[in-house]
Design a protein around this motif. Structure first.
Motif, PDB file in Angstrom:
ATOM      1  N   MET A  72       1.380   8.869   1.068  1.00  0.00           N
ATOM      2  CA  MET A  72       2.821   8.637   1.103  1.00  0.00           C
ATOM      3  C   MET A  72       3.359   8.564  -0.318  1.00  0.00           C
ATOM      4  N   ALA A  73       4.507   9.216  -0.551  1.00  0.00           N
ATOM      5  CA  ALA A  73       5.120   9.154  -1.878  1.00  0.00           C
ATOM      6  C   ALA A  73       5.411   7.700  -2.233  1.00  0.00           C
ATOM      7  N   MET A  74       5.118   7.343  -3.491  1.00  0.00           N
ATOM      8  CA  MET A  74       5.347   5.952  -3.906  1.00  0.00           C
ATOM      9  C   MET A  74       6.830   5.671  -4.106  1.00  0.00           C
ATOM     10  N   VAL A 104       7.929  -5.507   9.788  1.00  0.00           N
ATOM     11  CA  VAL A 104       8.107  -4.360   8.890  1.00  0.00           C
ATOM     12  C   VAL A 104       7.658  -4.739   7.490  1.00  0.00           C
ATOM     13  N   GLU A 105       7.265  -3.718   6.738  1.00  0.00           N
ATOM     14  CA  GLU A 105       7.084  -3.851   5.299  1.00  0.00           C
ATOM     15  C   GLU A 105       8.162  -2.990   4.655  1.00  0.00           C
ATOM     16  N   PHE A 106       8.776  -3.513   3.624  1.00  0.00           N
ATOM     17  CA  PHE A 106       9.818  -2.735   2.966  1.00  0.00           C
ATOM     18  C   PHE A 106       9.729  -2.923   1.464  1.00  0.00           C
ATOM     19  N   THR A 107      10.345  -2.006   0.745  1.00  0.00           N
ATOM     20  CA  THR A 107      10.421  -2.137  -0.708  1.00  0.00           C
ATOM     21  C   THR A 107      11.839  -1.787  -1.118  1.00  0.00           C
ATOM     22  N   ILE A 108      12.359  -2.534  -2.066  1.00  0.00           N
ATOM     23  CA  ILE A 108      13.664  -2.198  -2.628  1.00  0.00           C
ATOM     24  C   ILE A 108      13.425  -1.661  -4.029  1.00  0.00           C
ATOM     25  N   GLU A 166      -9.051  -0.432   3.087  1.00  0.00           N
ATOM     26  CA  GLU A 166      -8.484  -0.249   1.757  1.00  0.00           C
ATOM     27  C   GLU A 166      -7.152   0.480   1.770  1.00  0.00           C
ATOM     28  N   THR A 167      -6.353   0.173   0.764  1.00  0.00           N
ATOM     29  CA  THR A 167      -5.155   0.937   0.453  1.00  0.00           C
ATOM     30  C   THR A 167      -5.088   1.020  -1.064  1.00  0.00           C
ATOM     31  N   ILE A 168      -4.822   2.209  -1.589  1.00  0.00           N
ATOM     32  CA  ILE A 168      -4.736   2.364  -3.047  1.00  0.00           C
ATOM     33  C   ILE A 168      -3.344   2.900  -3.376  1.00  0.00           C
ATOM     34  N   GLN A 179       4.813  -5.246  -6.292  1.00  0.00           N
ATOM     35  CA  GLN A 179       4.426  -4.066  -5.556  1.00  0.00           C
ATOM     36  C   GLN A 179       3.520  -4.485  -4.412  1.00  0.00           C
ATOM     37  N   GLY A 180       3.666  -3.735  -3.332  1.00  0.00           N
ATOM     38  CA  GLY A 180       2.727  -3.801  -2.209  1.00  0.00           C
ATOM     39  C   GLY A 180       2.111  -5.133  -1.914  1.00  0.00           C
ATOM     40  N   GLU A 181       0.834  -5.227  -2.201  1.00  0.00           N
ATOM     41  CA  GLU A 181       0.025  -6.314  -1.691  1.00  0.00           C
ATOM     42  C   GLU A 181       0.374  -7.675  -2.281  1.00  0.00           C
ATOM     43  N   ASP A 182       1.201  -7.725  -3.323  1.00  0.00           N
ATOM     44  CA  ASP A 182       1.497  -9.016  -3.959  1.00  0.00           C
ATOM     45  C   ASP A 182       1.998 -10.043  -2.947  1.00  0.00           C
ATOM     46  N   VAL A 228      -2.432   5.846  -0.849  1.00  0.00           N
ATOM     47  CA  VAL A 228      -3.399   6.308   0.147  1.00  0.00           C
ATOM     48  C   VAL A 228      -3.724   5.088   0.994  1.00  0.00           C
ATOM     49  N   ARG A 229      -3.271   5.107   2.247  1.00  0.00           N
ATOM     50  CA  ARG A 229      -3.294   3.897   3.061  1.00  0.00           C
ATOM     51  C   ARG A 229      -4.132   4.068   4.314  1.00  0.00           C
ATOM     52  N   SER A 230      -4.990   3.111   4.561  1.00  0.00           N
ATOM     53  CA  SER A 230      -5.735   3.101   5.804  1.00  0.00           C
ATOM     54  C   SER A 230      -4.788   2.758   6.939  1.00  0.00           C
TER      55      SER A 230
HETATM   56  P1  ADP Z   1      -2.294  -3.045   4.855  1.00  0.00           P
HETATM   57  O1  ADP Z   1      -2.674  -2.271   6.057  1.00  0.00           O
HETATM   58  O2  ADP Z   1      -3.378  -3.869   4.306  1.00  0.00           O
HETATM   59  O3  ADP Z   1      -0.985  -3.758   5.023  1.00  0.00           O
HETATM   60  P2  ADP Z   1      -0.834  -0.999   3.503  1.00  0.00           P
HETATM   61  O4  ADP Z   1      -1.306   0.400   3.623  1.00  0.00           O
HETATM   62  O5  ADP Z   1       0.274  -1.361   4.389  1.00  0.00           O
HETATM   63  O6  ADP Z   1      -2.064  -1.969   3.687  1.00  0.00           O
HETATM   64  O7  ADP Z   1      -0.433  -1.154   1.989  1.00  0.00           O
HETATM   65  C1  ADP Z   1      -0.520  -2.319   1.243  1.00  0.00           C
HETATM   66  C2  ADP Z   1       0.806  -2.598   0.567  1.00  0.00           C
HETATM   67  O8  ADP Z   1       1.222  -1.522  -0.266  1.00  0.00           O
HETATM   68  C3  ADP Z   1       1.909  -2.847   1.556  1.00  0.00           C
HETATM   69  O9  ADP Z   1       2.693  -3.920   1.125  1.00  0.00           O
HETATM   70  C4  ADP Z   1       2.694  -1.580   1.511  1.00  0.00           C
HETATM   71  O10 ADP Z   1       4.022  -1.785   1.842  1.00  0.00           O
HETATM   72  C5  ADP Z   1       2.527  -1.134   0.064  1.00  0.00           C
HETATM   73  N1  ADP Z   1       2.678   0.305  -0.044  1.00  0.00           N
HETATM   74  C6  ADP Z   1       1.953   1.213   0.632  1.00  0.00           C
HETATM   75  N2  ADP Z   1       2.374   2.467   0.340  1.00  0.00           N
HETATM   76  C7  ADP Z   1       3.391   2.340  -0.530  1.00  0.00           C
HETATM   77  C8  ADP Z   1       4.257   3.292  -1.180  1.00  0.00           C
HETATM   78  N3  ADP Z   1       4.139   4.602  -0.968  1.00  0.00           N
HETATM   79  N4  ADP Z   1       5.187   2.811  -2.006  1.00  0.00           N
HETATM   80  C9  ADP Z   1       5.306   1.477  -2.205  1.00  0.00           C
HETATM   81  N5  ADP Z   1       4.540   0.546  -1.644  1.00  0.00           N
HETATM   82  C10 ADP Z   1       3.586   0.959  -0.784  1.00  0.00           C
END
Ligand code: ADP
Ligand code: MG
Ligand code: MG
Length: 886
Positions: A237-239, A319-323, A102-104, A274-277, A89-91
Motif C-alpha cells: 500500500m502506498a505510504m 478503523v485505523e487512520f492517518t492524518i 509482521e508489517t513493514i 506513524q503506524g504502530e506507535d 507491506v502488511r500482513s
Molecule cells: P497490524 O495488523 O499489526 O495492525 P498493520 O498492517 O495494520 O499491522 O500496520 C501497522 C500500522 O502501520 C498500522 O497502524 C497501520 O495503520 C500503519 N500503516 C500500514 N500501512 C500504512 C501506510 N501505507 N501508510 C501509513 N501507515 C500505514
C-alpha cells in the motif's frame, strides 16, 4: 488463477482470498473512501511459499505489473531519487491476529531516495525519521535482529541530544541514528542494508509470509482456534505520513465503545506518529475527542466515514487512520472485537435501530459470552481505596499475585496478575496463563487491551501512575505503595481501578437477574441485564431443543426452575448415600445375611424418600430423570492402604478391632485395579440384591405422596452404564415389579418412564435393540468419551493432555467440547437406530457437554430432544439452543 488483486478488484466477502485487512481495504475503496491505493497478494501465495519454501515463480511478474499500475496512479516511482513513492507491506490473515505477524512501513527508502523524500515534503527531519523507522522495522522483522539493539541506539541518541522522546530528535540527530542502525545491520548480518527498493519489497513480502509460522502466531492461533493452514495475505500500500509534523498523526477508533457497547465514536490519537506507535503504547495517545481541538475538519470527516461504515457493515467497526497534513486517510477497517457486555448491548441496539433482525441479533452473541457475564464481580459495597487507576480495557474482577513476566505467570501456582509497562506479542503466553493483565502504558487499543478482550480476560491498561520496575520485580503506585512479586492485588476491568490486597467478589447482576433477585427498576437501570433478558426471550421463542438441569437436591431443583429449566435431566442418587449416610452403605456391603441387608435397606428407604419428595415437589409438572445408583462401591468404603496400615498398627500393639478387620476383608474383596470399568452402574444393581428395589420403592412412594398432595409428579427412572439390552431388560422387570407393588399397596396408579443411559460404545452400537425396551435414552457423554477414546477422565488433565493440546491433536479437551467426529458419530448412530426402533423415543444428553455451546449446536443438529446441564449453565444452553434454531 492469479495471486495479486488491486484494492478496487475485491470486496469484503473475499476474506479467504484477500485476508481480513485486504477485504476491508477493498470494501472501503469501493465505497469511495480515501484509501491510499495498493494491491493484495492473496493467501494462496503464502500457502504455496510455505509448502514449496520458494516464491511461486509467476508471482514476480504479477507484482511487477501491479507495482507499475500503482506508480502510474501515484505519478511517483518506488524508491526514486526524486519525490519517491514509498509503500507499506502488511500482513493480513482471514482472522484478525492483532500484532502477531509482521508489517513493514516506508519500504523504498535508501541513501538517495531519502533526499528525494526530504525535498518533496520540505522536511529533512521527516525523511530521516522515516528512514530510521524503515531500517529499524526491516532490521528486526525481516532480518531478525533483536529489536532491543535499535531501541538502545535510539535511547542513546535521545540522551546525547537531550531529547525527551523520539519526536524531539532533529534531522541531524536522526541522520546519526540511521548511521548507527546501518552499522547494527552490518554487524549482525555481515552485509549492508539493502539499497534496492525492489529487493526490500521482496524481502519484506517473504518475511510476512514467514511470520505466519512464528511461535507466537502459532500460540495465538491455538488459543483462538484458528486453523494453521490458512496462510496470510500481504497488502502492499502506498505510504501516507502521520509523522509529517504537528498537523499529522495517526489513530485507531471504534464506532462504539467496545468495552461497554455504549454508543458514540471512541478512540485514541497520537500526533506526529506513524503506524504502530499508537498500538505499541510507546507514547500514551490522547482520546479521539481531542482532535476537535487539533483538527476539527478531519474529525468531522472521520465521524462521517465511521457512521457510513457502521451502517454498511451493520456492526461495530474499528478503523485505523492517518492524518497527513490535515488530510484524512483510512488504512484499515474490520468488524471490531468486543466484550461480552458490549456484544449483548449492541445486538439489541442494532435490532432496535432496525439494522438487523432477531435472527441476526441472536447470531451476534454467544453462549460463551453469556458465561462471561455470569462471572462474579467486585463487591460495590467494598470500601477500598484504589492505589491507582487506569483505562478499563476488558471487564471482570481479577484477584491474584503480581508477576512481572510471562515465565512467572506460567510458573506461579494459583491466580496471577501479569504486570507490564506494555505488552508485546512475546508476552502472549503470560497473558494466557494470567488471570488478569495490568499495564502502565497504552490505551483501549493497545496490544494488551485487544488481546485480553479477545480472550475475555480482565485487563486494565495505561495506569500511568504506576512505576513498573520489571527487573526489581516490583511496582510503585502514586501514593508510594510498593507491590512486589508475589503480593496480592485486585484489578477491576470495568472501572479501571487497581487495589492492593484481595477485594471481595460478588455475583454478577446477570446471575442476580436469573435468580429473580432484581426488581423491575434494577433491571431497567442495567443495560446489560436488559439486553440479556430480551435475548433470552428471543432464544426461548425460537429454540426447538429442551434444556434440562442436572440437580440432586431440592435447592438445586429450585434454582433449575428459576433458571427456566424444562425439567431435571439428571438427578444423581449417590450423594444421597454419602456424608452421614455413608455408614449405612458400609453396613450394606458388610451384611452377612439377607436379613441384615434388608434391615439396612429399610433404614435407607426413608432417607431416599425424603429427598425425592422434595425434588418432585419443586419440579411439579416437569420431568425428573432419576438415575439409579452409579458409582463404584469402593467410593463408599475407606481407602485400602489407610485401612491396612491402621489394622497392622493395631495388631502390632495387640489391640485388634474386629470391626476393622472385617471391613478390611471387604475392602480387599471389592478392591479393583480399574474401578471406573468395574463394579458400578447397572452391574451394582444386578449384583447387590435389593438396592435397586429400595431406590425404585422410594421413587414410587415419593410420587404417590405428591399425587396425594394434588401435584403432577413426573419421575423417570434411568439405568446407568448398560452395555446391551440384556442388562436393561433384567433391570426393567425389577423396576416394573416394584412400581406395580407400590401402586397396589397405595391404591395410586404410579407411572414412570423407564429408560437408560447410553454411555458405552456397545450400548450406542446396539441402540436399536435397547430402544425396543427403553422409553428414553440419555447420553452420558463423559463416560462415552472416556470409553471411546480409552482416556481416564480423572487422570488425563495432569498427564498427557497438555502435550496433546500443544501438539494440536485436539483444539479443546474432548471432555469440554464433544468430539463430534468420534463420540458424536456413536451418538448419531444411537439416535438413528433408536428412533428407527421406537418412533417416540425420548432422547437427551446429560454430562458436561450439555452446557457447552458448540456441543449444544451439535445435539440440536442431530435431533436430540433436550440437553441437560448444571443449573448455572441452563441459560447458556437456552441461548445456544435458540441460536442453533434460527
Ligand atoms: P497490524 O495488523 O499489526 O495492525 P498493520 O498492517 O495494520 O499491522 O500496520 C501497522 C500500522 O502501520 C498500522 O497502524 C497501520 O495503520 C500503519 N500503516 C500500514 N500501512 C500504512 C501506510 N501505507 N501508510 C501509513 N501507515 C500505514
Ligand atoms: Mg492494523
Ligand atoms: Mg456415567
Amino acid at each position: 488463477r492469479r495471486f495479486v488483486f488491486a484494492f478496487n478488484e475485491g470486496d469484503k466477502d473475499h476474506k479467504d482470498l484477500l485476508g481480513g485487512k485486504g477485504a476491508g481495504l477493498a470494501e472501503m475503496t469501493n465505497l469511495g473512501l480515501p484509501v491510499p491505493p495498493g494491491f493484495t497478494i492473496a493467501t494462496g501465495a503464502c500457502r504455496r511459499y510455505l509448502t514449496d519454501g520458494n516464491m511461486p515463480p509467476e508471482l514476480a511478474d504479477e507484482i511487477d505489473a501491479h507495482l507499475a499500475r500503482l506508480e502510474a496512479e501515484r505519478g511517483k516511482r518506488l524508491g526514486s531519487a526524486v519525490d519517491p513513492m514509498l509503500v507499506s507491506v502488511r500482513s493480513g490473515a482471514k482472522f484478525s491476529m492483532p500484532g502477531m505477524m509482521e508489517t513493514i512501513l516506508d519500504i523504498g527508502l535508501n541513501d538517495d531516495s531519502v533526499d528525494g523524500l526530504a525535498a518533496a515534503a520540505g522536511s529533512e527531519r521527516f525523511a530521516w525519521d522515516s528512514y530510521r523507522r524503515l531500517i529499524q522495522m526491516f532490521g528486526s522483522t525481516v532480518l531478525g535482529i533483536d529489536a532491543a539493539r535499535f531501541g538502545a541506539a535510539l535511547d542513546a541518541a535521545e540522551r546525547s541530544s537531550g531529547a525527551a522522546g523520539d519526536v524531539d530528535l532533529d534531522a541531524a540527530a536522526l541522520r546519526g541514528v540511521v548511521a548507527v542502525y546501518k552499522a547494527i545491520i552490518r554487524d549482525a548480518t555481515g552485509r549492508e542494508f539493502p539499497q534496492d527498493p525492489r529487493e526490500q519489497l521482496d524481502m519484506a513480502i517473504r518475511a510476512v509470509f514467514e511470520s505466519w509460522n512464528t511461535e507466537r502466531a502459532r500460540v495465538y492461533r491455538r488459543q483462538e482456534r484458528i486453523p494453521h493452514n490458512l496462510g496470510t495475505a500481504v497488502n502492499v500500500m502506498a505510504m501516507v505520513y502521520g509523522n509529517l509534523g504537528p498537523d499529522s498523526g495517526t489513530g485507531v477508533a471504534f464506532t462504539r465503545d467496545p468495552a461497554t457497547g455504549a454508543p458514540g465514536v471512541y478512540g485514541d490519537y497520537l500526533s506526529e506518529a506513524q503506524g504502530e506507535d499508537v498500538v505499541a503504547g510507546i507514547r500514551t495517545p490522547v482520546p479521539l475527542q481531542d482532535l476537535e481541538r487539533l483538527d476539527p475538519g478531519s474529525l468531522a470527516e472521520l465521524r462521517r466515514i465511521m457512521a457510513l461504515l457502521e451502517d454498511h457493515y451493520r456492526d461495530l467497526c474499528d478503523v485505523e487512520f492517518t492524518i497527513e497534513r490535515g488530510k484524512l486517510w483510512m488504512l484499515q477497517t474490520r468488524i471490531g472485537k468486543r466484550t461480552a457486555a458490549a456484544a449483548f448491548r449492541m445486538a439489541i441496539q442494532f435490532l432496535d435501530d432496525g439494522l438487523i433482525d432477531v435472527k441476526e441479533a441472536l447470531g451476534r452473541v454467544t453462549g460463551d459470552q453469556l458465561a462471561q457475564l455470569m462471572f462474579p464481580q467486585f463487591d460495590p459495597q467494598f470500601e477500598a481505596k484504589p492505589i491507582a487507576t487506569g483505562v478499563p480495557a476488558s471487564p471482570g474482577a481479577a484477584v491474584g499475585v503480581a508477576v512481572f513476566d510471562s515465565a512467572s505467570a506460567a510458573d506461579t501456582e494459583g491466580k496471577t496478575i501479569l504486570v507490564r509497562r506494555e505488552t508485546s506479542p512475546d508476552d502472549l503466553p503470560g497473558i494466557i496463563a494470567a488471570d488478569g493483565v495490568l499495564t502502565s502504558r497504552g490505551g483501549k487499543t493497545s496490544h494488551a487491551a485487544v488481546v485480553a478482550r479477545g480472550m475475555g480476560k480482565t485487563c486494565v491498561v495505561g495506569a500511568d501512575g504506576l512505576e513498573i520496575d520489571a527487573e526489581q520485580r516490583q511496582f510503585t503506585a502514586p501514593g508510594g505503595v510498593v507491590v512486589r512479586e508475589g503480593d496480592t492485588i485486585s484489578i477491576d476491568g470495568t472501572s479501571g481501578c487497581v487495589y492492593a490486597g484481595a477485594i471481595d467478589v460478588v455475583p454478577s447482576p446477570v446471575v442476580e437477574y436469573f435468580e429473580g433477585r432484581l426488581d423491575a427498576e434494577q433491571r431497567r437501570r442495567d443495560p446489560v441485564v436488559q439486553a440479556v433478558s430480551r435475548m433470552m426471550i428471543y432464544a426461548d421463542e425460537r429454540r426447538r431443543l429442551g434444556v434440562h438441569a442436572n440437580a440432586d437436591t431440592p435447592d438445586d431443583a429450585k434454582r433449575a426452575r428459576r433458571f427456566r429449566a424444562d425439567g431435571i435431566g439428571l438427578c444423581r442418587t449417590e450423594h444421597m448415600f454419602l456424608g452421614e449416610r455413608r455408614h449405612h452403605v458400609e453396613e450394606l456391603i458388610l451384611a452377612e445375611s439377607a436379613e441384615e441387608q434388608d434391615k439396612v435397606l429399610a433404614e435407607l428407604l426413608p432417607m431416599q424418600l425424603g429427598d425425592f419428595v422434595g425434588i418432585l415437589a419443586e419440579m411439579d409438572g416437569l420431568p425428573v430423570t432419576i438415575r439409579l445408583i452409579d458409582p463404584p462401591l469402593h467410593e463408599f468404603l475407606p481407602d485400602l492402604t489407610e485401612l491396612s496400615v491402621k489394622v497392622a498398627l493395631a495388631e502390632a500393639r495387640g489391640e485388634v478391632d474386629l470391626g476393622d478387620v472385617r471391613l478390611l476383608r471387604a475392602v480387599r474383596r471389592l478392591h479393583e485395579q480399574n474401578p471406573m470399568l468395574g463394579l458400578r452402574g447397572v452391574r451394582l444393581g444386578l449384583v447387590v440384591p435389593g438396592l435397586v428395589a429400595m431406590q425404585v420403592h422410594a421413587i414410587a412412594e415419593a410420587a404417590a405422596a405428591r399425587i396425594r398432595a394434588g401435584d403432577d409428579p413426573r419421575p423417570e427412572i434411568m439405568v446407568p452404564l448398560i452395555g446391551g439390552t440384556e442388562e436393561f431388560e433384567l433391570m426393567r422387570e425389577e423396576i416394573e415389579r416394584v412400581l406395580h407393588d407400590v401402586s397396589e399397596a397405595s391404591g395410586i396408579d404410579i407411572r414412570a418412564k423407564i429408560g437408560t443411559m447410553i454411555e458405552l460404545p456397545r450400548a450406542a452400537l446396539t441402540a436399536g435393540r435397547i430402544a425396543e425396551h427403553a422409553e428414553f435414552f440419555s447420553f452420558g457423554t463423559n463416560d462415552l468419551t472416556q470409553t471411546t477414546w480409552g482416556f481416564s477422565r480423572d487422570d488425563v488433565e495432569g498427564s498427557f493432555f497438555p502435550a496433546y493440546l500443544e501438539k494440536g491433536i485436539f483444539a479443546a479437551s474432548p471432555f469440554e467440547s464433544l468430539d463430534e467426529e468420534g463420540v458424536g458419530r456413536l451418538v448419531a448412530i444411537a439416535v438413528e437406530e433408536g428412533r428407527a426402533a421406537r418412533e417416540d423415543l425420548l432422547i437427551g444428553v446429560c454430562g458436561e457437554h450439555g452446557g457447552d455451546p458448540s456441543s449444544v449446536r451439535f445435539f440440536d443438529r442431530i435431533g436430540l430432544d433436550y440437553v441437560s446441564c448444571s443449573p448455572f449453565r441452563v441459560p447458556i444452553a437456552r441461548l445456544e439452543a435458540g441460536r442453533a434454531a434460527v
